[in-house]
Write a protein that holds these residues in place. Sequence first.
Motif, PDB file in Angstrom:
ATOM      1  N   GLY A 322       0.788  -1.220   0.000  1.00  0.00           N
ATOM      2  CA  GLY A 322       0.000   0.000   0.000  1.00  0.00           C
ATOM      3  C   GLY A 322       0.820   1.270   0.000  1.00  0.00           C
ATOM      4  N   GLY A 323       2.144   1.186   0.218  1.00  0.00           N
ATOM      5  CA  GLY A 323       3.003   2.366   0.174  1.00  0.00           C
ATOM      6  C   GLY A 323       3.671   2.489  -1.187  1.00  0.00           C
ATOM      7  N   TRP A 324       4.551   3.484  -1.324  1.00  0.00           N
ATOM      8  CA  TRP A 324       5.228   3.700  -2.591  1.00  0.00           C
ATOM      9  C   TRP A 324       6.723   3.461  -2.423  1.00  0.00           C
ATOM     10  CZ3 TRP A 324       2.474   3.924  -6.838  1.00  0.00           C
ATOM     11  CH2 TRP A 324       1.157   4.356  -6.764  1.00  0.00           C
ATOM     12  N   LEU A 325       7.310   2.724  -3.362  1.00  0.00           N
ATOM     13  CA  LEU A 325       8.735   2.425  -3.350  1.00  0.00           C
ATOM     14  C   LEU A 325       9.315   2.820  -4.699  1.00  0.00           C
ATOM     15  CD1 LEU A 325      11.223   1.137  -1.989  1.00  0.00           C
ATOM     16  CD2 LEU A 325      10.510  -1.052  -2.999  1.00  0.00           C
ATOM     17  N   GLU A 326      10.334   3.684  -4.689  1.00  0.00           N
ATOM     18  CA  GLU A 326      10.961   4.130  -5.937  1.00  0.00           C
ATOM     19  C   GLU A 326      12.053   3.136  -6.322  1.00  0.00           C
ATOM     20  OE1 GLU A 326      12.760   5.270  -8.993  1.00  0.00           O
ATOM     21  OE2 GLU A 326      14.089   5.721  -7.309  1.00  0.00           O
ATOM     22  N   GLU A 327      11.948   2.570  -7.542  1.00  0.00           N
ATOM     23  CA  GLU A 327      12.869   1.523  -7.981  1.00  0.00           C
ATOM     24  C   GLU A 327      13.479   1.805  -9.353  1.00  0.00           C
ATOM     25  OE1 GLU A 327      11.196  -2.493  -5.935  1.00  0.00           O
ATOM     26  OE2 GLU A 327      10.107  -1.815  -7.724  1.00  0.00           O
ATOM     27  N   GLY A 328      13.383   3.051  -9.837  1.00  0.00           N
ATOM     28  CA  GLY A 328      13.902   3.346 -11.169  1.00  0.00           C
ATOM     29  C   GLY A 328      15.382   3.094 -11.296  1.00  0.00           C
ATOM     30  N   SER A 329      16.176   3.593 -10.343  1.00  0.00           N
ATOM     31  CA  SER A 329      17.621   3.405 -10.416  1.00  0.00           C
ATOM     32  C   SER A 329      17.985   1.931 -10.287  1.00  0.00           C
ATOM     33  CB  SER A 329      18.313   4.228  -9.330  1.00  0.00           C
ATOM     34  OG  SER A 329      17.836   3.867  -8.042  1.00  0.00           O
ATOM     35  N   ALA A 330      17.264   1.193  -9.432  1.00  0.00           N
ATOM     36  CA  ALA A 330      17.543  -0.231  -9.267  1.00  0.00           C
ATOM     37  C   ALA A 330      17.238  -1.012 -10.542  1.00  0.00           C
ATOM     38  CB  ALA A 330      16.724  -0.785  -8.105  1.00  0.00           C
ATOM     39  N   ARG A 331      16.334  -0.491 -11.351  1.00  0.00           N
ATOM     40  CA  ARG A 331      15.987  -1.152 -12.612  1.00  0.00           C
ATOM     41  C   ARG A 331      16.867  -0.699 -13.771  1.00  0.00           C
ATOM     42  NH1 ARG A 331      11.396  -3.990 -11.909  1.00  0.00           N
ATOM     43  NH2 ARG A 331      10.062  -3.429 -10.144  1.00  0.00           N
ATOM     44  N   GLY A 332      17.829   0.175 -13.500  1.00  0.00           N
ATOM     45  CA  GLY A 332      18.761   0.605 -14.536  1.00  0.00           C
ATOM     46  C   GLY A 332      18.275   1.753 -15.384  1.00  0.00           C
ATOM     47  N   LEU A 333      17.245   2.464 -14.927  1.00  0.00           N
ATOM     48  CA  LEU A 333      16.705   3.573 -15.723  1.00  0.00           C
ATOM     49  C   LEU A 333      17.436   4.867 -15.368  1.00  0.00           C
ATOM     50  CD1 LEU A 333      12.929   2.668 -15.571  1.00  0.00           C
ATOM     51  CD2 LEU A 333      14.403   2.631 -17.580  1.00  0.00           C
ATOM     52  N   GLN A 334      18.713   4.926 -15.740  1.00  0.00           N
ATOM     53  CA  GLN A 334      19.539   6.092 -15.513  1.00  0.00           C
ATOM     54  C   GLN A 334      20.061   6.603 -16.854  1.00  0.00           C
ATOM     55  OE1 GLN A 334      20.182   7.579 -12.702  1.00  0.00           O
ATOM     56  NE2 GLN A 334      19.879   6.136 -11.030  1.00  0.00           N
ATOM     57  N   PRO A 335      20.063   7.927 -17.069  1.00  0.00           N
ATOM     58  CA  PRO A 335      20.677   8.455 -18.298  1.00  0.00           C
ATOM     59  C   PRO A 335      22.136   8.044 -18.365  1.00  0.00           C
ATOM     60  CG  PRO A 335      19.410  10.141 -17.164  1.00  0.00           C
ATOM     61  CD  PRO A 335      19.490   8.967 -16.231  1.00  0.00           C
ATOM     62  N   ALA A 336      22.608   7.771 -19.568  1.00  0.00           N
ATOM     63  CA  ALA A 336      23.958   7.238 -19.733  1.00  0.00           C
ATOM     64  C   ALA A 336      25.048   8.269 -19.454  1.00  0.00           C
ATOM     65  CB  ALA A 336      24.115   6.692 -21.157  1.00  0.00           C
ATOM     66  N   ALA A 337      24.792   9.548 -19.808  1.00  0.00           N
ATOM     67  CA  ALA A 337      25.893  10.501 -19.786  1.00  0.00           C
ATOM     68  C   ALA A 337      25.700  11.671 -18.833  1.00  0.00           C
ATOM     69  CB  ALA A 337      26.128  11.041 -21.202  1.00  0.00           C
ATOM     70  N   THR A 338      24.465  12.017 -18.494  1.00  0.00           N
ATOM     71  CA  THR A 338      24.240  13.243 -17.739  1.00  0.00           C
ATOM     72  C   THR A 338      22.994  13.121 -16.889  1.00  0.00           C
ATOM     73  OG1 THR A 338      23.747  15.608 -17.903  1.00  0.00           O
ATOM     74  CG2 THR A 338      23.009  14.216 -19.711  1.00  0.00           C
ATOM     75  N   ASP A 339      22.983  13.833 -15.775  1.00  0.00           N
ATOM     76  CA  ASP A 339      21.781  13.850 -14.944  1.00  0.00           C
ATOM     77  C   ASP A 339      20.834  14.958 -15.364  1.00  0.00           C
ATOM     78  OD1 ASP A 339      23.194  15.541 -12.009  1.00  0.00           O
ATOM     79  OD2 ASP A 339      23.128  16.069 -14.137  1.00  0.00           O
ATOM     80  N   ARG A 340      21.112  15.628 -16.487  1.00  0.00           N
ATOM     81  CA  ARG A 340      20.243  16.688 -16.972  1.00  0.00           C
ATOM     82  C   ARG A 340      19.419  16.238 -18.167  1.00  0.00           C
ATOM     83  NH1 ARG A 340      18.576  20.140 -13.821  1.00  0.00           N
ATOM     84  NH2 ARG A 340      18.177  21.599 -15.517  1.00  0.00           N
ATOM     85  N   THR A 341      19.318  14.952 -18.357  1.00  0.00           N
ATOM     86  CA  THR A 341      18.445  14.443 -19.407  1.00  0.00           C
ATOM     87  C   THR A 341      17.012  14.898 -19.159  1.00  0.00           C
ATOM     88  OG1 THR A 341      19.819  12.493 -19.745  1.00  0.00           O
ATOM     89  CG2 THR A 341      17.546  12.364 -20.506  1.00  0.00           C
ATOM     90  N   ILE A 342      16.338  15.375 -20.211  1.00  0.00           N
ATOM     91  CA  ILE A 342      14.952  15.810 -20.087  1.00  0.00           C
ATOM     92  C   ILE A 342      14.082  14.892 -20.933  1.00  0.00           C
ATOM     93  CG2 ILE A 342      13.304  17.678 -20.478  1.00  0.00           C
ATOM     94  CD1 ILE A 342      15.564  19.649 -20.090  1.00  0.00           C
ATOM     95  N   GLY A 343      13.174  14.200 -20.282  1.00  0.00           N
ATOM     96  CA  GLY A 343      12.277  13.301 -21.005  1.00  0.00           C
ATOM     97  C   GLY A 343      10.869  13.886 -21.067  1.00  0.00           C
ATOM     98  N   TRP A 344      10.367  14.067 -22.271  1.00  0.00           N
ATOM     99  CA  TRP A 344       9.020  14.627 -22.430  1.00  0.00           C
ATOM    100  C   TRP A 344       7.949  13.547 -22.430  1.00  0.00           C
ATOM    101  CZ3 TRP A 344       7.299  19.470 -22.065  1.00  0.00           C
ATOM    102  CH2 TRP A 344       8.247  20.502 -22.097  1.00  0.00           C
TER     103      TRP A 344
END
Length: 350
Positions: A322-344
Amino acid sequence: MTIDRRASALLLLCATWGCAPPVTEAADADAGLPSAVPFSLRSEAEDRGLLFDHPPRPDQGGSLGGSVVAEDWDGDGDIDVSFVDLSGRTSIFENDGGGGFEEVEVRAGQGPPAAMLAFSHGAAHVTGDRLPDLLIVGLNRVEVLENRGGLSFAPSQLLSFALTDRPQTAFTTFAAGDADGDGDLDLFFPGMTDLGQLDPLIPGAADVLVLRDGEAFASPLPLGDADRPTQCFAAVWSDRDLDGDLDLLVSSVSDGVRSQRTTWWNNAGPGPDGPILEEEAMDMAGFASPMGIARADLDGDGLPDYCLADMGPVPCYSQPGGGWLEEGSARGLQPAATDRTIGWSLELED
């Protein structure tokens, strides 16, 4: 070959931004995965007849697109591609079944781009037949064009609720779902401000849910505080709690001061005037200002998970217990080169 939704999206991406050199994915031997097949992308838009020019917006000195939709508009089994520009000019590129396209103009522009400002369009089976209808949203307007078949559309129906006393109201998106469970597709529209009026920010009109009852739309149901719309780029219907009713996630670009935070509207079932939607504000950084939302059951627990497109890494939220768990980084969803990637936007696809 026949272009499907995924191939169309890749083709259009290449046509817009150009394509990178061939990329090879290395297999993960430790995980026992098979070797990935090398692939590359190249622009084929011109060869396939996909050419659509957007006029410049006079007050910005450049062009601004009105979204791209890959949809079987004529019901022949092939995926067509549609575009709309700021003036409201709408074209469908008909798929010939072999991957080639021919432009069919649905309607001409409705005026200067600065006056019309059609920000986005989409497909929804509003009338209940087998063909998707065309919706166009923009500056203080929502239009519905009924699909009559053969890439022919009825004259646009301007939904009256869009004619508010706040000319800065802009609808940048919509979400379609059967909110009241009556078999008709209902529509949610968020009250974004006109993006040309950001300094100072003037809130738009209230977020609204418009129920369809058979052949007509009912009066709009305001959601939340009329003076604090969510300033929304993306919204999605899903049965979050698996109770058989569709719940609504409305993303916000706001910190909650001048407009509402990102909000869940949990569907508690039918009421006398429509579905009972109970508000639940999302007080988490990752839900702050997503410009795209995609949902899928990523972990196989039977519950939908939600991935968001914004600046930097892609957060994905599951809801164990029932709570929320952030797992994007654990799933490998990280920009390859920069943390300023903008996804529309983003899409989850097998």
